[in-house]
Design an enzyme around this catalytic site. Structure first.
Site, mmCIF file in Angstrom:
data_model
loop_
_atom_site.group_PDB
_atom_site.id
_atom_site.type_symbol
_atom_site.label_atom_id
_atom_site.label_comp_id
_atom_site.label_asym_id
_atom_site.label_seq_id
_atom_site.Cartn_x
_atom_site.Cartn_y
_atom_site.Cartn_z
ATOM 1 N N PHE A 129 -9.154 45.529 5.906
ATOM 2 C CA PHE A 129 -9.029 46.142 7.233
ATOM 3 C C PHE A 129 -9.066 47.657 7.074
ATOM 4 O O PHE A 129 -8.249 48.230 6.356
ATOM 5 C CB PHE A 129 -7.735 45.724 7.947
ATOM 6 C CG PHE A 129 -7.680 46.245 9.359
ATOM 7 C CD1 PHE A 129 -8.274 45.540 10.401
ATOM 8 C CD2 PHE A 129 -7.069 47.461 9.646
ATOM 9 C CE1 PHE A 129 -8.262 46.034 11.701
ATOM 10 C CE2 PHE A 129 -7.050 47.962 10.946
ATOM 11 C CZ PHE A 129 -7.646 47.252 11.972
ATOM 12 N N ASP A 216 -8.134 53.078 0.235
ATOM 13 C CA ASP A 216 -7.489 53.131 1.549
ATOM 14 C C ASP A 216 -6.028 52.753 1.346
ATOM 15 O O ASP A 216 -5.692 51.578 1.201
ATOM 16 C CB ASP A 216 -8.210 52.159 2.498
ATOM 17 C CG ASP A 216 -7.561 52.082 3.886
ATOM 18 O OD1 ASP A 216 -6.409 52.551 4.023
ATOM 19 O OD2 ASP A 216 -8.196 51.533 4.795
ATOM 20 N N LYS A 245 -0.641 56.388 9.015
ATOM 21 C CA LYS A 245 0.587 55.653 9.313
ATOM 22 C C LYS A 245 1.887 56.394 9.012
ATOM 23 O O LYS A 245 2.391 57.126 9.844
ATOM 24 C CB LYS A 245 0.540 54.310 8.581
ATOM 25 C CG LYS A 245 -0.394 53.306 9.280
ATOM 26 C CD LYS A 245 -0.217 51.933 8.709
ATOM 27 C CE LYS A 245 -1.094 50.882 9.368
ATOM 28 N NZ LYS A 245 -0.629 50.480 10.696
HETATM 29 N N1 PLP Z 1 -6.605 51.142 6.967
HETATM 30 C C1 PLP Z 1 -5.599 50.276 6.774
HETATM 31 C C2 PLP Z 1 -5.352 49.742 5.399
HETATM 32 C C3 PLP Z 1 -4.786 49.882 7.841
HETATM 33 O O1 PLP Z 1 -3.786 49.016 7.640
HETATM 34 C C4 PLP Z 1 -5.037 50.422 9.119
HETATM 35 C C5 PLP Z 1 -4.217 50.023 10.286
HETATM 36 O O2 PLP Z 1 -3.583 48.998 10.308
HETATM 37 C C6 PLP Z 1 -6.101 51.316 9.286
HETATM 38 C C7 PLP Z 1 -6.851 51.656 8.180
HETATM 39 C C8 PLP Z 1 -6.422 51.909 10.618
HETATM 40 O O3 PLP Z 1 -5.455 52.824 10.964
HETATM 41 P P1 PLP Z 1 -5.324 53.346 12.493
HETATM 42 O O4 PLP Z 1 -4.842 52.199 13.298
HETATM 43 O O5 PLP Z 1 -4.345 54.471 12.392
HETATM 44 O O6 PLP Z 1 -6.682 53.806 12.894
#
Ligand code: PLP
Length: 400
Positions: A129, A216, A245
């Site tokens: 994700f 990520d 986050k």
């Molecule tokens: N990358 C990861 C690993 C995530 O868990 C999330 C959100 O859950 C995102 C990216 C996307 O982040 P945002 O919701 O702040 O765009």
């Protein structure tokens, strides 16, 4: 259902919170809940941490926002601090995880074009994700997230997670690859932890092919697993690292960090953000990182996380229907042998905030300030709910 002018993007639970303190929140009726989710890994310092509240209030009174047309001292200080703790060189600030990943994807494409590759492609993982913008949902390994938004952004090649051999095979056959993008612990995908060997192997494959290793750590990073970053346990450095986050403990911020050649990929005019890295968000992030260090919250996350896993294993390990209790530090998943979304509401009624991801994984991402007594409160609330849920006839029927 109440009338609302909000778009129907969330299946919201029927509760509104009005106040929080540490890992506890209170709703409009005064009922108290243990917050084991922390806004999905956002409220790093818990709710209403006095040092964060003071910093945000003072910064708001001084200067909330200017523009990236000017130097921003707090942003420069935060970039220095992030470089020091991560081993990266440069930072680009934005407001969310998906934007941080957008920046990473753009850096990878620039990197590819710089090497004469006209259609650069990025290796991404099954059940990953990365966000909900068009590029990041295309990088995401979930049909549910993508369905209805085709045509997807091209230039992503998907392989199984934690499977080095399949990355090596792509390397042999696809000359357009310029980078690998991976979560060291998949969050939305069900708290799946990859092996340190796998990360080291990816580093080698990237080095030998001139690819960028892009991690990520939007959900797993920033102290939650007991180290600043998960890759540090594997003894490697990525070329690109994305965070968001928990970075400012609730004030929106995201960052794409880069090292070496990748750190110099963007030139003026290539990328930008109106809000990204404004004084308020950067001051909140600096305070968050300072409190993590001063209050030894990484050590706490490691210790309390192990205790929580041990206690959960003691209470639920032998329960039929519990497949696995896994995770790292305060990033914990309990996989059941059946869909368990209903548990979220049952827990809410019992005064506990959890979440279910990948259909059958109970997810906990509490604030790093969690204490031992709160571990016991969590387990003594959750364990009977899970046991009753697994024993209930309707759950058996759903499974059949
Ligand atoms: N990358 C990861 C690993 C995530 O868990 C999330 C959100 O859950 C995102 C990216 C996307 O982040 P945002 O919701 O702040 O765009």
């Amino acid at each position: 259902m109440t009338m609302t002018h909000l778009m129907n993007t969330y299946a919201r639970l029927p509760v509104a919170f009005v106040r929080g303190q540490g890992i506890w929140v209170w709703d409009e009726s005064g009922k108290r809940y243990l917050d084991a989710l922390a806004g999905i890994a956002v409220n790093t310092l818990g709710h209403a941490h006095p040092r964060l509240v003071k910093t945000v209030a003072e910064q708001a009174a001084r200067l909330i926002h200017v523009s990236n047309l000017y130097r921003i001292t707090e942003q420069e200080q935060l970039a220095d601090k992030l470089a020091a703790i991560s081993g990266m060189d440069n930072a680009f600030f934005c407001n969310s995880g998906c934007e941080a990943n957008e920046a990473a994807i753009k850096i990878a494409r620039l990197h590819g074009h710089g090497r004469g590759i006209d259609s650069p492609a990025i290796v991404v993982m099954e059940s990953a994700f990365h966000g909900r913008t068009l590029a990041t949902l295309s990088a995401t390994g979930s049909r549910k997230v993508q369905a209805g938004f085709e045509p997807l952004v091209s230039g992503f090649v998907r392989v199984p997670f934690n499977d080095l051999e399949s990355v090596r095979q792509v390397a042999e056959h696809n000359r357009n690859i310029v980078a690998v993008l991976v979560e060291p612990i998949q969050g939305e995908g069900g708290i799946r932890v990859c092996d340190a060997e796998y990360l080291r192997g990816l580093r080698e494959v990237c080095d030998s092919h001139g690819w960028l290793l892009m991690l990520d750590e939007v959900q797993c990073g920033l102290g939650r697993t007991g180290a600043w970053f998960v890759y540090q346990n594997a003894g490697i450095l990525p070329d690109v690292l994305t965070l968001a986050k928990g970075l400012a403990s609730g004030i929106p911020i995201g960052v794409c960090l880069a090292r070496g050649a990748a750190a110099g990929a963007f030139k003026p005019g290539n990328h930008g953000s109106t809000f990204g890295g404004n004084p308020l968000a950067c001051a909140a992030a600096l305070a968050t990182l300072e409190v993590i260090e001063q209050d030894r919250l990484m050590e706490n996350a490691a210790r309390i996380g192990s205790l929580l896993r041990v206690e959960l294993a003691r209470a639920l390990g032998d329960t039929k229907g519990v497949v696995e209790i896994r995770g790292h530090g305060l990033m914990i998943g309990i996989e059941l042998d059946r869909p368990c979304g209903d548990l979220v509401k049952l827990a809410l009624e019992a005064g506990l905030l959890i979440n279910v991801t990948a259909d059958n994984v109970i997810r906990m991402l509490p604030a790093l300030v969690m204490g031992e007594s709160e571990v016991h409160a969590l387990v003594s609330t959750l364990a009977p709910l899970v046991r009753d849920f697994l024993a209930a006839p309707q759950a058996q029927a759903a499974r059949a």
